[in-house]
Write a protein that holds these residues in place. Structure first.
Motif, short mmCIF file in Angstrom:
data_model
loop_
_atom_site.label_atom_id
_atom_site.label_comp_id
_atom_site.label_asym_id
_atom_site.label_seq_id
_atom_site.Cartn_x
_atom_site.Cartn_y
_atom_site.Cartn_z
N SER A 261 0.79 -1.24 0.00
CA SER A 261 0.00 0.00 0.00
C SER A 261 0.82 1.28 0.00
O SER A 261 0.28 2.37 -0.14
N TYR A 262 2.16 1.18 0.15
CA TYR A 262 2.98 2.40 0.16
C TYR A 262 4.06 2.31 -0.90
O TYR A 262 4.84 1.36 -0.92
N GLN A 263 4.07 3.31 -1.80
CA GLN A 263 5.08 3.41 -2.85
C GLN A 263 5.13 2.12 -3.68
O GLN A 263 6.19 1.53 -3.88
N SER A 264 3.95 1.72 -4.19
CA SER A 264 3.91 0.51 -5.02
C SER A 264 4.66 0.76 -6.33
O SER A 264 4.68 1.88 -6.86
N PHE A 265 5.27 -0.30 -6.86
CA PHE A 265 6.04 -0.16 -8.10
C PHE A 265 5.38 -0.88 -9.26
O PHE A 265 5.88 -0.85 -10.38
N GLY A 266 4.26 -1.55 -9.00
CA GLY A 266 3.58 -2.26 -10.06
C GLY A 266 2.34 -2.95 -9.52
O GLY A 266 1.98 -2.81 -8.35
N SER A 267 1.70 -3.72 -10.38
CA SER A 267 0.46 -4.40 -10.00
C SER A 267 0.39 -5.76 -10.65
O SER A 267 0.91 -5.96 -11.76
N THR A 268 -0.25 -6.70 -9.97
CA THR A 268 -0.48 -8.03 -10.52
C THR A 268 -1.97 -8.25 -10.75
O THR A 268 -2.48 -9.35 -10.57
N GLY A 269 -2.67 -7.21 -11.11
CA GLY A 269 -4.09 -7.32 -11.38
C GLY A 269 -4.91 -6.60 -10.33
O GLY A 269 -4.39 -6.00 -9.38
N THR A 270 -6.20 -6.67 -10.50
CA THR A 270 -7.12 -5.98 -9.60
C THR A 270 -7.36 -6.83 -8.36
O THR A 270 -7.73 -8.01 -8.46
N ARG A 271 -7.15 -6.24 -7.19
CA ARG A 271 -7.38 -6.95 -5.93
C ARG A 271 -8.81 -6.68 -5.48
O ARG A 271 -9.21 -5.52 -5.30
#
Length: 714
Positions: free
Chosen positions: A170-180
């Motif tokens: 939740s802090y300073q994310s660098f990417g995503s693996t889809g919608t949570r």
């Protein structure tokens, strides 16, 4: 609401290892703090830095209790190192000054479970590598997943780096693996697999430095934004992702920690560690057994005693007195020219082989020299559970050898057809005790811990072998359990949620009053019929049949119960089974399978109908230790939906059994049993009848004896 007798015991323990035959035997302690490094525990009560996880594991079988506080958050965590590379925890947390749904006057209480698996063990080049699930079947307040690595780069200096999802992304994310999928911190109790490792990902890490054997310093960078605490609560201000802290590690492994967290809060925690593989009093402090008495060669063929009843009576009396001094009752004795069979009750020793060994030693001293074979039949409640056959010559020759040597020459067989009759003067037997009791009720939203205390008078009359009249009366002297609020907000018959009505109706209660018959209807078979006031809430009749061969790891059983609801004052009255939310069925029951998996793990599967009429199954898994410790978990899923069940979604919990002989060092068969259930609802509820068969007979069977055979010569 969960109530049970409990005692707090915190120490450290001795253990069993697998023998060459794959069965556990006692050995010297495997772990003594601080010889094996104990990792730092974080504010979540698991190996970690300040708030973030590391990839480390605690020593195998470590049991930890952690209380931490910083800002508006207090967490109490129980952790257990299930396997060398698997650790699990149960956590109860308090978030103050919160407007979260379900809060009580601004205080929100949360229950959560964690699991961590170590994929790689640190080597010369590779780091520890672990994957973790945080709050994976709780409400989701702390829901997160992570992959983390830890490596020692200099002596005592360890670097940790990881990637987290959920709260840890939740802090300073660098990417995503889809919608949570979103989570509204609901009722919890189900594993939402669609959320695992989904959504934004962020990095965290830190460093720890073992400055001395007792002092450790830590610094971490956190990927948790603490959004819920800062937006839906007051009193916590997250100013920085950096936290620093220090641990003082006591000689016994306990840990005191202080830290400055998130640039705004001073926090503290204390972790108590124990290990069921090491003991506070290594080896125990019981008196030494008498030595074996070798036979005289010139007397081995003398059978004159067989025609002398007076001498046989003297033998019986001498053996009975000697055994009684050792905490063993001689119930019956048959003497043949070359064989003696002793029927005994083990009153003192938690390990059955210790009672068998001491009996055999005394038989060698009391019996005529012509007798070359000893058969020892341990009984429980007047029912024989096995027969241990020992050649006298082996006993004499191997007294100073390892216990394995005589174990390989002993036979453990079924006692049917081998049990001598009971002496005429043994029954009836009357026993009673007056002792304090302590009862607790945990996780009530209005009060997370309620307690009662008082005095309990217990008595039993063994009328004949296998026939027992027993009861207990309690007098409450104080406590707050009676202040719990009864809520009829249940879609099932109120089989357990009505517990507050029983708690406050009367300070004097008839806890139980039963007549029970235990029997051996045939080879490998055991039976029980119990009638009367079976527990605090129900009366009726309970019948059980168990198939359990003495040499098998498998047992199969069936139980059928007829129940009637007791009056709330817990006297002699019976009331209707009709509750405001439905009628309690009069019949319930299960078929059960028990299996010893090895490595100390034991499983039980019950399938059938529960008190509220729901149908389903309960799976229990315990890790058990040769000294009597047991730590396990259970889960019940029935045809009741999560919405019908209510908060928690399904019944589950943790069970801990702490033997008193481990804590005190003195022989005892007593244990303190603790059950921690996150929420007590009506689904999946079982009858609390005592004396179920499997727990009574298994300790005298070969698979269990093999684990503790190291105490045969003790």
């Amino acid at each position: 609401m969960q109530t049970t007798a409990m005692a707090l015991v915190v120490c450290s323990i001795s253990a069993g290892t697998a023998s060459a035959q794959g069965q556990e035997r006692l050995s010297p302690p495997l772990l003594q703090y601080p010889q094996e490094r104990v990792p730092s525990f974080n504010a979540y009560g698991l190996p970690g830095l300040v708030d973030m996880p590391t990839a480390e594991m605690a020593p195998d079988a470590s049991f930890g209790a952690t209380v931490s506080h910083f800002g508006t958050t207090t967490r109490a965590t129980l952790s257990f190192q299930v396997l060398p590379r698997v650790i699990g925890s149960f956590r109860y947390s308090l978030l103050e000054n919160s407007n979260l749904p379900g809060n009580r006057d601004g205080d929100y209480y949360d229950r959560s479970f964690d699991l961590r698996f170590q994929l790689l063990k640190e080597g010369t080049y590779l780091p520890d590598l672990s994957v973790g699930l945080q709050d994976f079947i709780g409400t989701g307040l702390y829901g997160a997943e992570y992959v983390v690595a830890t490596k020692e780069i200099f002596p005592g200096v360890r670097v940790t780096g990881g990637v987290g999802w959920g709260r840890l992304g939740s802090y300073q994310s660098f990417g995503s693996t889809g919608t949570r999928p979103s989570n509204d911190v609901g009722r919890g109790g189900t594993a939402d697999y669609e959320r695992f490792f989904r959504g934004d990902a962020a990095a965290f890490g830190g460093l720890s430095w073992d400055m001395t054997d007792n002092l450790r310093m830590k610094v971490e960078y956190s990927s948790d934004n603490y959004e819920l605490e800062t937006t839906r609560a007051t009193g916590f201000d997250r100013k920085s992702p950096w936290s620093v802290g220090g641990d003082y590690v006591f000689r016994n492994g306990n840990q005191l920690s202080l830290y400055y967290a998130y640039g705004s809060e001073i926090g503290a925690q204390f972790t108590v560690l124990t290990n069921p593989r090491t003991a506070p009093v290594p080896g125990g402090n019981e008196t030494a057994p008498v030595p074996v008495s070798p036979r005289r060669a010139d007397q081995a063929a003398d059978l004159g005693w067989t025609t002398q009843p007076a001498r046989q009576t003297q033998v019986r009396e001498a053996l009975g007195e000697a055994l009684d001094d050792q905490g063993i009752t001689l119930e019956g004795l048959s003497l043949e020219a070359d064989r003696a069979t002793a029927r005994i009750i083990n009153r003192r020793y938690n390990a059955a082989p210790q009672a068998i060994g001491r009996t055999a030693r005394l038989m060698s001293r009391a019996l005529p020299d012509s007798i070359s074979e000893f058969v020892i039949v341990p009984t429980t409640g007047g029912v024989p559970s096995s027969a241990v056959v020992i050649r006298r010559g082996d006993l004499e020759r191997l007294e100073f050898d390892a216990a394995d040597a005589i174990y390989d020459r002993v036979a453990v067989v079924d006692a049917v057809g081998r049990t001598p009759p009971v002496f005429a003067d043994q029954y009836p037997k009357f026993n009673w005790s007056l002792a304090p009791y302590f009862r607790y009720s945990a996780f009530d939203p209005d009060d997370p811990l309620r307690t009662d205390y008082g005095a309990r008078l217990s008595a039993s009359l063994e009328i004949a072998p296998g026939l027992e009249l027993a009861g207990a009366v309690s007098q409450r002297l104080g406590g707050t359990i009676d202040e719990a609020t009864y809520s009829a907000d249940t879609q099932l018959p109120a089989v357990r949620t009505a517990a507050p009505l029983y708690a406050r109706e009367s300070d004097t209660s008839l806890d139980r009053l039963t007549l029970a018959h235990y029997g051996r209807p045939g080879k490998d078979l055991y039976s029980r019929v119990t009638a009367g006031y079976l527990e605090r809430m129900y009366a009726g009749v309970s019948g059980e049949l168990l198939w359990k061969p003495v040499d098998s790891r498998l047992g199969l059983g069936a139980e059928l119960n007829y129940v009637r609801r007791r009056d709330f004052d817990q006297g002699f009255g019976i009331q209707s089974n009709m509750t405001p939310s439905g009628e309690i069925p009069e019949f319930n029951g299960h078929v059960s399978a028990y299996y010893d998996l090895g490595y100390g793990f034991h499983t039980q599967l019950d399938v059938g109908s529960y008190l509220a009429g729901d149908v389903g199954a309960t799976l229990s898994v315990n890790r058990e230790f040769a000294n009597g410790w047991r730590v396990g978990a259970y889960a019940t899923k029935t045809d009741v939906s999560a919405d019908e069940f209510g908060e928690g979604s399904f019944d589950k919990g943790i069970r801990i059994s702490i033997p008193l002989n481990w804590a005190l060092g003195s022989p005892s068969r007593r244990a303190e049993n603790i059950t921690i259930s996150p929420i007590t609802r009506d689904g999946g509820a079982k009858l609390g009848v005592g004396g179920r068969l499997y727990g009574r007979v298994r300790s005298d069977h070969q698979p269990e004896m093999a684990k503790t055979w190291g105490r045969f010569w003790r």
